[in-house]
Every structure is written in C-alpha cells, then in structure tokens.
Design a protein around this motif. Structure first.
Motif, PDB file in Angstrom:
ATOM      1  N   UNK A  31     -22.915   9.311 -17.706  1.00 48.09           N
ATOM      2  CA  UNK A  31     -21.993   8.433 -18.419  1.00 48.09           C
ATOM      3  C   UNK A  31     -22.009   7.041 -17.793  1.00 48.09           C
ATOM      4  N   UNK A  32     -21.884   6.045 -18.633  1.00 46.81           N
ATOM      5  CA  UNK A  32     -21.876   4.671 -18.132  1.00 46.81           C
ATOM      6  C   UNK A  32     -20.584   4.418 -17.358  1.00 46.81           C
ATOM      7  N   UNK A  33     -20.680   3.809 -16.197  1.00 46.60           N
ATOM      8  CA  UNK A  33     -19.506   3.514 -15.372  1.00 46.60           C
ATOM      9  C   UNK A  33     -19.455   2.018 -15.105  1.00 46.60           C
ATOM     10  N   UNK A  34     -18.241   1.465 -14.944  1.00 41.17           N
ATOM     11  CA  UNK A  34     -18.147   0.033 -14.629  1.00 41.17           C
ATOM     12  C   UNK A  34     -18.783  -0.262 -13.280  1.00 41.17           C
ATOM     13  N   UNK A  35     -19.242  -1.485 -13.076  1.00 38.40           N
ATOM     14  CA  UNK A  35     -19.920  -1.820 -11.811  1.00 38.40           C
ATOM     15  C   UNK A  35     -19.026  -1.618 -10.594  1.00 38.40           C
ATOM     16  N   UNK A  36     -17.694  -1.701 -10.748  1.00 39.17           N
ATOM     17  CA  UNK A  36     -16.801  -1.444  -9.621  1.00 39.17           C
ATOM     18  C   UNK A  36     -15.437  -1.026 -10.171  1.00 39.17           C
ATOM     19  N   UNK A  37     -14.748  -0.226  -9.406  1.00 40.26           N
ATOM     20  CA  UNK A  37     -13.401   0.183  -9.789  1.00 40.26           C
ATOM     21  C   UNK A  37     -12.405  -0.801  -9.183  1.00 40.26           C
ATOM     22  N   UNK A  38     -11.362  -1.185  -9.932  1.00 36.99           N
ATOM     23  CA  UNK A  38     -10.375  -2.126  -9.363  1.00 36.99           C
ATOM     24  C   UNK A  38      -9.696  -1.516  -8.141  1.00 36.99           C
ATOM     25  N   UNK A  39      -9.596  -2.290  -7.089  1.00 34.63           N
ATOM     26  CA  UNK A  39      -9.011  -1.810  -5.836  1.00 34.63           C
ATOM     27  C   UNK A  39      -7.497  -1.755  -5.966  1.00 34.63           C
ATOM     28  N   UNK A  40      -6.907  -0.661  -5.518  1.00 35.65           N
ATOM     29  CA  UNK A  40      -5.455  -0.514  -5.554  1.00 35.65           C
ATOM     30  C   UNK A  40      -4.854  -1.058  -4.260  1.00 35.65           C
ATOM     31  N   UNK A  41      -3.578  -1.406  -4.336  1.00 29.33           N
ATOM     32  CA  UNK A  41      -2.901  -2.091  -3.231  1.00 29.33           C
ATOM     33  C   UNK A  41      -2.992  -1.331  -1.911  1.00 29.33           C
ATOM     34  N   UNK A  42      -2.747  -0.019  -1.957  1.00 27.89           N
ATOM     35  CA  UNK A  42      -2.698   0.771  -0.719  1.00 27.89           C
ATOM     36  C   UNK A  42      -3.928   1.679  -0.557  1.00 27.89           C
ATOM     37  N   UNK A  43      -5.067   1.227  -1.084  1.00 22.06           N
ATOM     38  CA  UNK A  43      -6.286   2.043  -1.024  1.00 22.06           C
ATOM     39  C   UNK A  43      -6.676   2.449   0.395  1.00 22.06           C
ATOM     40  N   UNK A  47      -0.835   7.467   5.224  1.00 26.83           N
ATOM     41  CA  UNK A  47       0.520   7.367   5.750  1.00 26.83           C
ATOM     42  C   UNK A  47       1.175   8.715   6.040  1.00 26.83           C
ATOM     43  N   UNK A  48       2.150   8.640   6.948  1.00 24.03           N
ATOM     44  CA  UNK A  48       3.031   9.785   7.194  1.00 24.03           C
ATOM     45  C   UNK A  48       4.465   9.274   7.086  1.00 24.03           C
ATOM     46  N   UNK A  49       5.260   9.924   6.239  1.00 24.01           N
ATOM     47  CA  UNK A  49       6.647   9.536   6.031  1.00 24.01           C
ATOM     48  C   UNK A  49       7.527  10.345   6.976  1.00 24.01           C
ATOM     49  N   UNK A  50       8.275   9.663   7.837  1.00 23.66           N
ATOM     50  CA  UNK A  50       9.098  10.343   8.831  1.00 23.66           C
ATOM     51  C   UNK A  50      10.121  11.271   8.188  1.00 23.66           C
ATOM     52  N   UNK A  51      10.334  12.407   8.817  1.00 29.72           N
ATOM     53  CA  UNK A  51      11.330  13.370   8.331  1.00 29.72           C
ATOM     54  C   UNK A  51      12.752  12.869   8.584  1.00 29.72           C
ATOM     55  N   UNK A  52      12.882  11.788   9.357  1.00 29.10           N
ATOM     56  CA  UNK A  52      14.216  11.240   9.632  1.00 29.10           C
ATOM     57  C   UNK A  52      14.729  10.377   8.473  1.00 29.10           C
ATOM     58  N   UNK A  53      13.858  10.061   7.523  1.00 28.71           N
ATOM     59  CA  UNK A  53      14.266   9.253   6.376  1.00 28.71           C
ATOM     60  C   UNK A  53      15.023  10.112   5.366  1.00 28.71           C
ATOM     61  N   UNK A  65       3.483   4.763  -2.864  1.00 29.89           N
ATOM     62  CA  UNK A  65       2.253   4.623  -2.085  1.00 29.89           C
ATOM     63  C   UNK A  65       1.095   5.375  -2.745  1.00 29.89           C
ATOM     64  N   UNK A  66       1.345   6.601  -3.178  1.00 27.51           N
ATOM     65  CA  UNK A  66       0.293   7.427  -3.773  1.00 27.51           C
ATOM     66  C   UNK A  66      -0.205   6.845  -5.090  1.00 27.51           C
ATOM     67  N   UNK A  67       0.723   6.334  -5.906  1.00 28.05           N
ATOM     68  CA  UNK A  67       0.338   5.754  -7.205  1.00 28.05           C
ATOM     69  C   UNK A  67      -0.502   4.495  -7.025  1.00 28.05           C
ATOM     70  N   UNK A  68      -0.368   3.867  -5.864  1.00 29.46           N
ATOM     71  CA  UNK A  68      -1.097   2.619  -5.603  1.00 29.46           C
ATOM     72  C   UNK A  68      -2.222   2.803  -4.587  1.00 29.46           C
ATOM     73  N   UNK A  69      -2.732   4.030  -4.508  1.00 30.79           N
ATOM     74  CA  UNK A  69      -3.942   4.269  -3.723  1.00 30.79           C
ATOM     75  C   UNK A  69      -3.753   4.866  -2.345  1.00 30.79           C
ATOM     76  N   UNK A  70      -2.509   4.962  -1.854  1.00 26.22           N
ATOM     77  CA  UNK A  70      -2.264   5.523  -0.534  1.00 26.22           C
ATOM     78  C   UNK A  70      -2.430   7.039  -0.516  1.00 26.22           C
ATOM     79  N   UNK A  71      -2.646   7.578   0.664  1.00 26.20           N
ATOM     80  CA  UNK A  71      -2.822   9.020   0.808  1.00 26.20           C
ATOM     81  C   UNK A  71      -1.953   9.550   1.937  1.00 26.20           C
ATOM     82  N   UNK A  72      -1.138  10.544   1.627  1.00 27.63           N
ATOM     83  CA  UNK A  72      -0.263  11.152   2.628  1.00 27.63           C
ATOM     84  C   UNK A  72      -1.077  12.095   3.513  1.00 27.63           C
ATOM     85  N   UNK A  73      -0.938  11.927   4.836  1.00 29.79           N
ATOM     86  CA  UNK A  73      -1.648  12.781   5.799  1.00 29.79           C
ATOM     87  C   UNK A  73      -0.661  13.222   6.882  1.00 29.79           C
TER      88      UNK A  73
END
Length: 266
Positions: A31-43, A47-53, A65-73
C-alpha cells in the motif's frame, strides 16, 4: 487531428512511464504510504505517573500523553524519560528511580504547559523540589523600575523559574503596578488562551516571605487587585477599631484646672 497524433503518442508514453507495471498474478503491491508520518508532541516521551497523584488527575494526564505519542512505562524501564510527580522523592519514597536512570523528575504542570504551548517544555523548569518556589513559572514585568526588575529576575531564576525580558507566548506571570502598558494589553488579550496571570509584585514578595509554593494568585490579579483594597481596609481598621464602622473619638483636651489657668493668664 493527424497533426496532433505524434504529441498524443508522446504524452501516452510519458504517462505509461510514470505508472508502475501491472502486477504479475499472485504478486501484491504494498500500500502507498506518505513519505513521513506527522510527529506527535510527546513522541519521544516515556513516562511514569506517580502513584501519589490523585487518581483522576493521573488518568487524565496519562490519556493526554498517550494520545499525543507518549508511552507509559515502569520506573525500572531503561527507556523512562519523565517521572511525573508533585511530591519530591525523599529517602523513604516507595517510588525509587534506578541510580543510573537519566529520567527527568517533573511536575504535572510540565505536561499541561507543554500541551498549551504545543512544545515540549524544559524539564529543569518544572522540578517538584519544594525549595524551588517558582518552579514552572515563566515571568516578565512591565512598568517596574530597573531595581525591581533585577530583584524579580534574580529571585525567580534562582528558585526554579525562568525570566523573559519581552512578553512571549510562554509567559505564565506578568508583574505590573499599572494597567497602561503594551505588555498588559497583550497579556489581557491572550489571557483566556494561555492562562497567563497578570499580578502586582506583592505576590512575589509574599511567596518569598512565606516560603509558600503555589500561593493562590486571586488576591493579586489585575484588573482589580484585591490586595490593594485589603491593605486599605486593614489600614482603616487600625484607625477605626475592629468593627471598622466609625472613627474612634478624637480625644479632646481637658479644660485647664483653675490653678493652671491662673498660671497661663499671668
């Protein structure tokens, strides 16, 4: 139409050259693909979100964060880039980042401001260290003396914030004693969009004096800084008494005694 035949044949050959050859039976073209995918803000953010929050806040920010490219680890994941917490990790913390980790420890405000400004902010300016009273603050001033500007700049910069000489879109706090400057007009215009706070410098003084991070700004905000009114009320109370309704009766001089009166008359 015969005179145009060579031109038509040339164009036909040019079109054929541009088209890929027909696929052979059983061959599937990718399938034809665009030359590049638009970069997301948090690509590049892991991140790790503290349990104290608070749970709701943690879920909301994780989603953003996830919707904008971030990944929870996990905290132990070697890819971790940002540990997000509003509590500075102490020796007795249950959330311990590995000693060899290069992850940044940032407040939730780092996520919020990065999103508002559509630009990943410098983690150094969003430390949860309670000593950094002005963490997350980017400030400038209008119509203040040079000495006042220098005090604000030095204090905010040394205690976790950033200082701008000009009004830029990332400014969070504008300090001013009047409402007649171009900076004031610009800040008021964009206040709903950027969330900038337009304050009298008394807020800075009280934060330092009280050693209180995240001191509420309501009393100090333009267009009607209540701190001025409240200062006036307190001054009046000192003159009028606690009820503040009527002035204390000015003590009238007592009439001279007959003995003293004789002395003045002689």
């Amino acid at each position: 139409g015969h005179e145009h035949a060579p031109l038509i044949r040339c164009l036909s050959r040019a079109v054929l050259i541009l088209l890929p050859p027909p696929p052979s039976r059983g061959v599937h073209w990718p399938a034809l693909t665009p030359p590049f995918m638009p970069k997301k803000l948090f690509d590049d953010v892991f991140f790790f979100m503290s349990k104290t929050l608070p749970v709701d806040q943690s879920k909301q920010l994780s989603k953003v964060l996830s919707m904008n490219g971030g990944l929870s680890v996990s905290l132990k994941d070697g890819r971790l880039t940002h540990y997000i917490t509003n509590s500075y990790p102490g020796e007795d913390t249950l959330e311990d980042i590995p000693a060899n980790s290069n992850a940044h420890t940032v407040t939730t405000q780092w996520v919020e401001r990065s999103l508002v400004l559509s630009s990943v902010q410098d983690p150094a300016s969003y430390s949860p260290d309670p000593v950094m009273l002005f963490s997350g603050i980017i400030a400038t001033a209008a119509d203040l003396s040079q000495s006042d500007n220098e005090v604000l700049c030095a204090g905010i910069s040394s205690l976790g914030g950033q200082w701008r000489t000009a009004y830029t879109k990332d400014v969070t706090h504008l300090f001013t004693l009047s409402d007649g400057s171009a900076k004031y007009a610009t800040a008021m215009h964009f206040r709903e969009t950027t969330g900038v706070r337009i304050l009298v410098p008394h807020w800075f003084d009280d934060v330092v004096r009280l050693g209180m991070r995240n001191l509420p700004t309501d009393e100090y905000e333009w267009p009607h800084p209540k701190v001025f009114v409240n200062s006036g009320v307190e001054a009046i109370k000192k003159l009028t008494g606690e009820d503040g309704e009527e002035l204390k009766e000015i003590k009238k001089p007592k009439p001279l005694s007959p003995h003293k009166k004789v002395l003045y008359e002689t």
